[in-house]
Design a protein around this motif. Structure first.
Motif, PDB file in Angstrom:
ATOM      1  N   GLU A 144      -2.198   1.083 -16.320  1.00 41.24           N
ATOM      2  CA  GLU A 144      -2.553   1.547 -17.664  1.00 41.24           C
ATOM      3  C   GLU A 144      -2.153   0.522 -18.714  1.00 41.24           C
ATOM      4  O   GLU A 144      -2.915   0.260 -19.664  1.00 41.24           O
ATOM      5  CB  GLU A 144      -1.882   2.891 -17.959  1.00 41.24           C
ATOM      6  CG  GLU A 144      -2.545   4.058 -17.267  1.00 41.24           C
ATOM      7  CD  GLU A 144      -2.062   5.401 -17.804  1.00 41.24           C
ATOM      8  OE1 GLU A 144      -1.198   5.416 -18.711  1.00 41.24           O
ATOM      9  OE2 GLU A 144      -2.561   6.430 -17.319  1.00 41.24           O
ATOM     10  N   GLU A 145      -0.989  -0.071 -18.547  1.00 41.95           N
ATOM     11  CA  GLU A 145      -0.549  -1.088 -19.503  1.00 41.95           C
ATOM     12  C   GLU A 145      -1.481  -2.298 -19.473  1.00 41.95           C
ATOM     13  O   GLU A 145      -1.852  -2.825 -20.535  1.00 41.95           O
ATOM     14  CB  GLU A 145       0.881  -1.523 -19.166  1.00 41.95           C
ATOM     15  CG  GLU A 145       1.930  -0.473 -19.487  1.00 41.95           C
ATOM     16  CD  GLU A 145       3.331  -0.857 -19.023  1.00 41.95           C
ATOM     17  OE1 GLU A 145       4.283  -0.112 -19.318  1.00 41.95           O
ATOM     18  OE2 GLU A 145       3.472  -1.916 -18.365  1.00 41.95           O
ATOM     19  N   SER A 203      -4.880  -1.420 -21.090  1.00 49.27           N
ATOM     20  CA  SER A 203      -4.744  -1.236 -22.531  1.00 49.27           C
ATOM     21  C   SER A 203      -4.592  -2.569 -23.263  1.00 49.27           C
ATOM     22  O   SER A 203      -5.131  -2.753 -24.362  1.00 49.27           O
ATOM     23  CB  SER A 203      -3.552  -0.325 -22.840  1.00 49.27           C
ATOM     24  OG  SER A 203      -3.745   0.956 -22.259  1.00 49.27           O
ATOM     25  N   ARG A 205      -7.580  -3.736 -25.442  1.00 50.14           N
ATOM     26  CA  ARG A 205      -7.049  -3.577 -26.799  1.00 50.14           C
ATOM     27  C   ARG A 205      -7.176  -2.155 -27.331  1.00 50.14           C
ATOM     28  O   ARG A 205      -7.397  -1.921 -28.524  1.00 50.14           O
ATOM     29  CB  ARG A 205      -7.741  -4.565 -27.757  1.00 50.14           C
ATOM     30  CG  ARG A 205      -7.497  -6.013 -27.367  1.00 50.14           C
ATOM     31  CD  ARG A 205      -8.148  -6.960 -28.338  1.00 50.14           C
ATOM     32  NE  ARG A 205      -7.924  -8.354 -27.933  1.00 50.14           N
ATOM     33  CZ  ARG A 205      -8.377  -9.400 -28.597  1.00 50.14           C
ATOM     34  NH1 ARG A 205      -9.078  -9.213 -29.726  1.00 50.14           N
ATOM     35  NH2 ARG A 205      -8.131 -10.619 -28.166  1.00 50.14           N
ATOM     36  N   THR A 206      -7.048  -1.197 -26.423  1.00 48.63           N
ATOM     37  CA  THR A 206      -7.009   0.215 -26.796  1.00 48.63           C
ATOM     38  C   THR A 206      -6.354   0.972 -25.650  1.00 48.63           C
ATOM     39  O   THR A 206      -6.412   0.527 -24.500  1.00 48.63           O
ATOM     40  CB  THR A 206      -8.427   0.770 -27.066  1.00 48.63           C
ATOM     41  OG1 THR A 206      -8.312   2.122 -27.542  1.00 48.63           O
ATOM     42  CG2 THR A 206      -9.292   0.754 -25.808  1.00 48.63           C
ATOM     43  N   LYS A 207      -5.734   2.087 -25.937  1.00 44.20           N
ATOM     44  CA  LYS A 207      -5.037   2.843 -24.894  1.00 44.20           C
ATOM     45  C   LYS A 207      -6.043   3.424 -23.915  1.00 44.20           C
ATOM     46  O   LYS A 207      -6.974   4.129 -24.317  1.00 44.20           O
ATOM     47  CB  LYS A 207      -4.182   3.942 -25.509  1.00 44.20           C
ATOM     48  CG  LYS A 207      -3.344   4.703 -24.486  1.00 44.20           C
ATOM     49  CD  LYS A 207      -2.360   5.623 -25.163  1.00 44.20           C
ATOM     50  CE  LYS A 207      -1.573   6.439 -24.132  1.00 44.20           C
ATOM     51  NZ  LYS A 207      -0.825   5.573 -23.191  1.00 44.20           N
ATOM     52  N   ILE A 208      -5.855   3.136 -22.629  1.00 46.05           N
ATOM     53  CA  ILE A 208      -6.761   3.599 -21.585  1.00 46.05           C
ATOM     54  C   ILE A 208      -5.960   4.403 -20.557  1.00 46.05           C
ATOM     55  O   ILE A 208      -5.279   3.832 -19.701  1.00 46.05           O
ATOM     56  CB  ILE A 208      -7.470   2.434 -20.868  1.00 46.05           C
ATOM     57  CG1 ILE A 208      -8.209   1.534 -21.860  1.00 46.05           C
ATOM     58  CG2 ILE A 208      -8.418   2.967 -19.792  1.00 46.05           C
ATOM     59  CD1 ILE A 208      -9.438   2.164 -22.479  1.00 46.05           C
ATOM     60  N   PRO A 209      -6.008   5.742 -20.612  1.00 49.52           N
ATOM     61  CA  PRO A 209      -5.354   6.539 -19.569  1.00 49.52           C
ATOM     62  C   PRO A 209      -6.192   6.516 -18.291  1.00 49.52           C
ATOM     63  O   PRO A 209      -7.418   6.380 -18.341  1.00 49.52           O
ATOM     64  CB  PRO A 209      -5.304   7.944 -20.170  1.00 49.52           C
ATOM     65  CG  PRO A 209      -6.450   7.979 -21.139  1.00 49.52           C
ATOM     66  CD  PRO A 209      -6.616   6.576 -21.667  1.00 49.52           C
TER      67      PRO A 209
END
Length: 247
Positions: free
Chosen positions: A31-32, A35, A39-43
């Motif tokens: 996930e890190e 992301s 450049r965006t949070k990706i669960p």
């Protein structure tokens, strides 16, 4: 847009798949990486959870990516970002309702035992030099096949609604110096494979009879089964899905 990612990893250095506080996990690192790259949070959602020290040659997770995400080189970027013991092996588009966990038809595991000390298999198998009756172990393993309640082999603290699994394969195979237990089912309970292996080893040593193993299954009592085999010998090897989710 939803994508399935195929991942493999050596679980020796990790506290399993699922994100935990104050512990490094596979899901966390992926996930890190996603992301940072996008450049965006990706669960992400995995096909299942593996415990601390368990390995995986094939697992899937799904993620919903932005429409402008550059998929063509995403695998290369992820593998460059991730540590050497985690590999993204493929990325493919799936239907929007495909779910890595709930759409899966089956999962397969292997448990690997070596009866000859081998430094190159350290942390990748269970060194067990004692004599085993493989024929009797396979006779007992055959009792696992079918749809039945496997609470006897589940960790006590678990949040499942029921303990029923449909096992389609359960067999020991000798391959060189390795003794490998193959098991496939529609679902697995927490700690199930390692508990089954630990109990079958008791059969192989003559401490339990085939009839005793049957009674353990029927008891639905974890205390009746044997101790769990060590994590290092366990591998998640395959997850199968229906063809229609791949457009």
């Amino acid at each position: 847009m939803r994508y399935f990612f195929e991942v493999a990893y050596n679980g020796t250095n990790y506290h399993g798949w699922q994100i935990q506080q104050n512990a490094t996990t596979i899901q966390q690192l992926i996930e890190e990486a996603l992301s940072v790259i996008l450049r965006t949070k990706i669960p992400i959602m995995g096909s299942g959870r593996t415990d601390t020290g368990v390995h995986c040659s094939q697992q899937y997770f799904h993620a919903d990516l932005p429409e402008n995400a550059a998929i063509s080189n995403l695998r290369y970027k992820l593998n460059s970002f991730l540590p050497p013991d985690i590999s993204i092996n493929s990325i493919c588009k799936v239907t929007d309702d495909a779910h890595a966990r709930f759409t899966a038809l089956s999962r397969s595991y292997e448990y690997r035992i070596t009866q000859c000390k081998d430094p190159f298999l350290q942390n990748m198998s269970y060194f067990y030099p004692k004599s085993l009756d493989i024929t009797t172990m396979n006779e007992a393993a055959s009792l696992l096949v079918g749809k039945q309640d496997f609470e006897s082999f589940s960790k006590v603290k678990t949040d499942v609604n029921n303990f029923v699994c449909d096992i389609t394969e359960a067999q020991w195979v000798e391959k060189g110096d390795l003794l490998i237990f193959h098991i496939t089912a529609n679902r697995f309970l927490r700690g199930m494979v390692r508990a089954i292996v630990g109990t079958l080893l008791m059969v192989g040593k003559g401490k339990l009879r085939k009839e005793d193993f049957k009674k353990i299954i029927e008891s639905k009592d974890r205390k009746e089964a044997g101790a769990a085999a060590p994590a290092a010998g366990l591998f998640l090897t395959a997850v199968k899905y229906p063809r229609e989710i791949f457009p």
